[in-house]
Write a protein that holds these residues in place. Sequence first.
Motif, PDB file in Angstrom:
ATOM      1  N   MET A 106      40.633  27.006  41.810  1.00 55.89           N
ATOM      2  CA  MET A 106      39.908  28.200  41.399  1.00 55.89           C
ATOM      3  C   MET A 106      39.693  28.144  39.895  1.00 55.89           C
ATOM      4  N   VAL A 107      38.537  28.584  39.455  1.00 53.27           N
ATOM      5  CA  VAL A 107      38.226  28.645  38.033  1.00 53.27           C
ATOM      6  C   VAL A 107      38.359  30.105  37.614  1.00 53.27           C
ATOM      7  N   MET A 108      39.295  30.356  36.706  1.00 54.70           N
ATOM      8  CA  MET A 108      39.618  31.719  36.287  1.00 54.70           C
ATOM      9  C   MET A 108      39.299  31.893  34.807  1.00 54.70           C
ATOM     10  N   ASP A 109      38.752  33.058  34.477  1.00 54.86           N
ATOM     11  CA  ASP A 109      38.467  33.395  33.089  1.00 54.86           C
ATOM     12  C   ASP A 109      38.988  34.802  32.835  1.00 54.86           C
ATOM     13  N   LEU A 123      38.144  35.595  38.815  1.00 53.43           N
ATOM     14  CA  LEU A 123      37.622  34.415  39.496  1.00 53.43           C
ATOM     15  C   LEU A 123      36.149  34.261  39.140  1.00 53.43           C
ATOM     16  N   VAL A 124      35.817  33.138  38.490  1.00 52.31           N
ATOM     17  CA  VAL A 124      34.426  32.904  38.085  1.00 52.31           C
ATOM     18  C   VAL A 124      33.807  31.694  38.777  1.00 52.31           C
ATOM     19  N   GLY A 125      34.623  30.958  39.523  1.00 50.31           N
ATOM     20  CA  GLY A 125      34.095  29.790  40.212  1.00 50.31           C
ATOM     21  C   GLY A 125      35.162  29.051  40.967  1.00 50.31           C
ATOM     22  N   ILE A 126      34.726  27.997  41.600  1.00 50.98           N
ATOM     23  CA  ILE A 126      35.637  27.096  42.300  1.00 50.98           C
ATOM     24  C   ILE A 126      35.145  25.680  42.030  1.00 50.98           C
ATOM     25  N   LEU A 127      36.081  24.783  41.823  1.00 57.45           N
ATOM     26  CA  LEU A 127      35.748  23.383  41.588  1.00 57.45           C
ATOM     27  C   LEU A 127      36.385  22.565  42.692  1.00 57.45           C
ATOM     28  N   LEU A 154      32.431  32.559  47.711  1.00 60.86           N
ATOM     29  CA  LEU A 154      32.735  33.469  48.808  1.00 60.86           C
ATOM     30  C   LEU A 154      34.238  33.722  48.789  1.00 60.86           C
ATOM     31  N   THR A 155      34.625  34.950  49.037  1.00 60.23           N
ATOM     32  CA  THR A 155      36.044  35.287  49.125  1.00 60.23           C
ATOM     33  C   THR A 155      36.276  36.065  50.413  1.00 60.23           C
ATOM     34  N   VAL A 156      37.546  36.161  50.792  1.00 57.44           N
ATOM     35  CA  VAL A 156      37.915  37.003  51.933  1.00 57.44           C
ATOM     36  C   VAL A 156      39.050  37.918  51.517  1.00 57.44           C
ATOM     37  N   ASP A 157      39.089  39.067  52.148  1.00 61.63           N
ATOM     38  CA  ASP A 157      40.173  40.004  51.913  1.00 61.63           C
ATOM     39  C   ASP A 157      41.442  39.467  52.568  1.00 61.63           C
ATOM     40  N   ALA A 158      42.570  39.810  52.004  1.00 59.45           N
ATOM     41  CA  ALA A 158      43.864  39.331  52.510  1.00 59.45           C
ATOM     42  C   ALA A 158      44.120  39.756  53.945  1.00 59.45           C
ATOM     43  N   GLY A 182      41.277  43.416  46.685  1.00 58.22           N
ATOM     44  CA  GLY A 182      40.493  44.127  45.680  1.00 58.22           C
ATOM     45  C   GLY A 182      39.994  43.141  44.638  1.00 58.22           C
ATOM     46  N   ASP A 183      40.331  43.378  43.369  1.00 54.58           N
ATOM     47  CA  ASP A 183      39.936  42.477  42.288  1.00 54.58           C
ATOM     48  C   ASP A 183      40.968  41.387  42.024  1.00 54.58           C
ATOM     49  N   LYS A 184      42.107  41.470  42.675  1.00 42.76           N
ATOM     50  CA  LYS A 184      43.198  40.526  42.421  1.00 42.76           C
ATOM     51  C   LYS A 184      43.096  39.305  43.342  1.00 42.76           C
ATOM     52  N   VAL A 185      43.120  38.125  42.742  1.00 45.53           N
ATOM     53  CA  VAL A 185      43.092  36.879  43.503  1.00 45.53           C
ATOM     54  C   VAL A 185      44.525  36.547  43.928  1.00 45.53           C
ATOM     55  N   LEU A 186      44.722  36.396  45.239  1.00 43.82           N
ATOM     56  CA  LEU A 186      46.059  36.130  45.772  1.00 43.82           C
ATOM     57  C   LEU A 186      46.327  34.651  45.994  1.00 43.82           C
ATOM     58  N   GLY A 187      45.278  33.904  46.303  1.00 45.44           N
ATOM     59  CA  GLY A 187      45.472  32.485  46.580  1.00 45.44           C
ATOM     60  C   GLY A 187      44.212  31.847  47.126  1.00 45.44           C
TER      61      GLY A 187
END
Length: 141
Positions: free
Chosen positions: A39-42, A46-50, A80-84, A108-113
């Motif tokens: 995951m690319v985090m700023d 979460l701003v991207g994935i590599l 694309l993301t999914v809710d926990a 929500g706005d928190k990235v869990l994994g």
Amino acid sequence: MRPVRELLKNQDAPWSLKPQDSVFDALKILADHDVGALMVMDQGKLVGILSERDYTRKIALAGKASKDTLVKDIMTSKVLTVDASARTEDCMSLMSQKKIRHLPVVDGDKVLGLISIRDLLDEIIKDQESTINQLQTYIAS
């Protein structure tokens, strides 16, 4: 099937990097942790994935140098993301439809994994084995 939140309990902290990191540094992290995407985090967002796919198509095939290219220049920014609470089979369906192999999990706005298609396959196999064992026990009794 369990929600994907449960799959994350068995994982290490998610590996991530910054948009300003070099692609070469990203490759080292991928190799060191034997993962296929980061995951690319700023600033906590979460701003991207590599992924290895990004590297192969946008660096190797393009003849670019990974040491001279920044993650932000090749990352996939439409993530694309999914809710926990999403169920594993729903995630598998989404990944199949969109032809992706990694999916960030958020609350929500928190990235869990980050889950991979391999994580989902392992879960599906485990679930099927459990069902088979239950049926065998039922039949034997």
